[in-house]
Design a protein around this motif. Sequence first.
Motif, PDB file in Angstrom:
ATOM      1  N   GLY A  24       0.818  -1.290  -0.078  1.00 20.58           N
ATOM      2  CA  GLY A  24       0.113  -0.164  -0.005  1.00 20.58           C
ATOM      3  C   GLY A  24       0.859   1.337  -0.233  1.00 20.58           C
TER       4      GLY A  24
ATOM      5  N   ASP B 159      -3.933  -1.996   2.365  1.00 25.78           N
ATOM      6  CA  ASP B 159      -4.079  -0.563   1.874  1.00 25.78           C
ATOM      7  C   ASP B 159      -4.483  -0.316   0.303  1.00 25.78           C
TER       8      ASP B 159
ATOM      9  N   LEU C  49      -8.211  -2.307   4.087  1.00 25.32           N
ATOM     10  CA  LEU C  49      -9.240  -1.678   3.541  1.00 25.32           C
ATOM     11  C   LEU C  49     -10.109  -2.693   2.612  1.00 25.32           C
TER      12      LEU C  49
ATOM     13  N   ASP D  86      -7.524   0.071  13.769  1.00 25.48           N
ATOM     14  CA  ASP D  86      -7.275   0.993  12.491  1.00 25.48           C
ATOM     15  C   ASP D  86      -8.455   2.245  12.524  1.00 25.48           C
TER      16      ASP D  86
ATOM     17  N   HIS E 265      -3.291   0.135  11.759  1.00 26.13           N
ATOM     18  CA  HIS E 265      -3.350  -0.127  10.229  1.00 26.13           C
ATOM     19  C   HIS E 265      -2.253  -0.932   9.511  1.00 26.13           C
TER      20      HIS E 265
END
Length: 318
Positions: free
Chosen positions: A46, A115, A140, A273, A297
């Motif tokens: 990411g 991500d 994500l 996150d 995250h």
Amino acid sequence: MSQVNQSSISPINFPKPQLIPINGIELEVFEAGTENAGNPIVLCHGFPEHAYSWRFQIPALVNAGFHVIVPNQRGYGNSSRPENVEAYDIIKLCEDMVSLLDYFQYDNAVFMGHDWGANVVWNLALLHPKRVSKVINLALPYQERGRKPWLEMMEEFFGEDFYFVHFNRKPGVADAILEANTAQFISNLFRKNLPPAPPAPGMLMIQLAEAEMAAGDPILNEEELEVFVSAFQKSGFSGAINWYRNLDRNWHLMADVEARIEHPTLMVYGDRDIIPKSESLPNFAPNLEVLSLDCGHWIPQEKPEELNEALIKWLAKS
């Protein structure tokens, strides 16, 4: 529990890269487990990351029988950094992954993304479903396409200083500040155990680049930090930020694509996150399993052993 092979994660022992010509560009690709040819898994990093972000997963996946292929995607590391912003739209990012499979002569592979890399994997499964065997995404969830273009929606909800919006409305500003403070920015960004706090006013990424002190605990030791810092000191940040500058273009490009992923899918969240979990994800990925880990995250780097154990178990049964 799957143990991390510490000798395999230092910069010295990280796989040596090769520059592979694909899709009109070159990708810097790190490869491990060639003895497991025929069982590929592709790991997609990411923002603002590097193939090295997967240093803990690579040896575990090799030991589990996978041929592990880890690209620095376009704009990152020593991969090509086209100047044209539109060279970073989601169609081209997905075509890069298809071309990578073609190079290694694979019909399909397991794809794992974190991500922005997760966004690539979600869309790859939609655009080229036969080239993906299984989907693993971290942090994500699939982003449902709303009625308004992304930037218009984000500016309405989060304001003009939200970094997605700022990257687009003020091109070049953040790029220059991040590049002038690369080591400080990377060090301040890769943190864990962040105390809960409301977002401060201003642009998050610029704040992190300019802050002399950062909250939380560092994720990277000095040796690991140097890998990221040296990569971005060479590449700059514009290529990576150009991914954000295609958000609205991607919204239009994906307008007629049915948002349904039939592949076996594992979604891994970090409970701490700031990215919210998706309640609607099962509507888009019906063959879904969800895992939550007690971290923020940077899941692959914060909880490597727990993640590796879960990955290998899920891959074996799915």
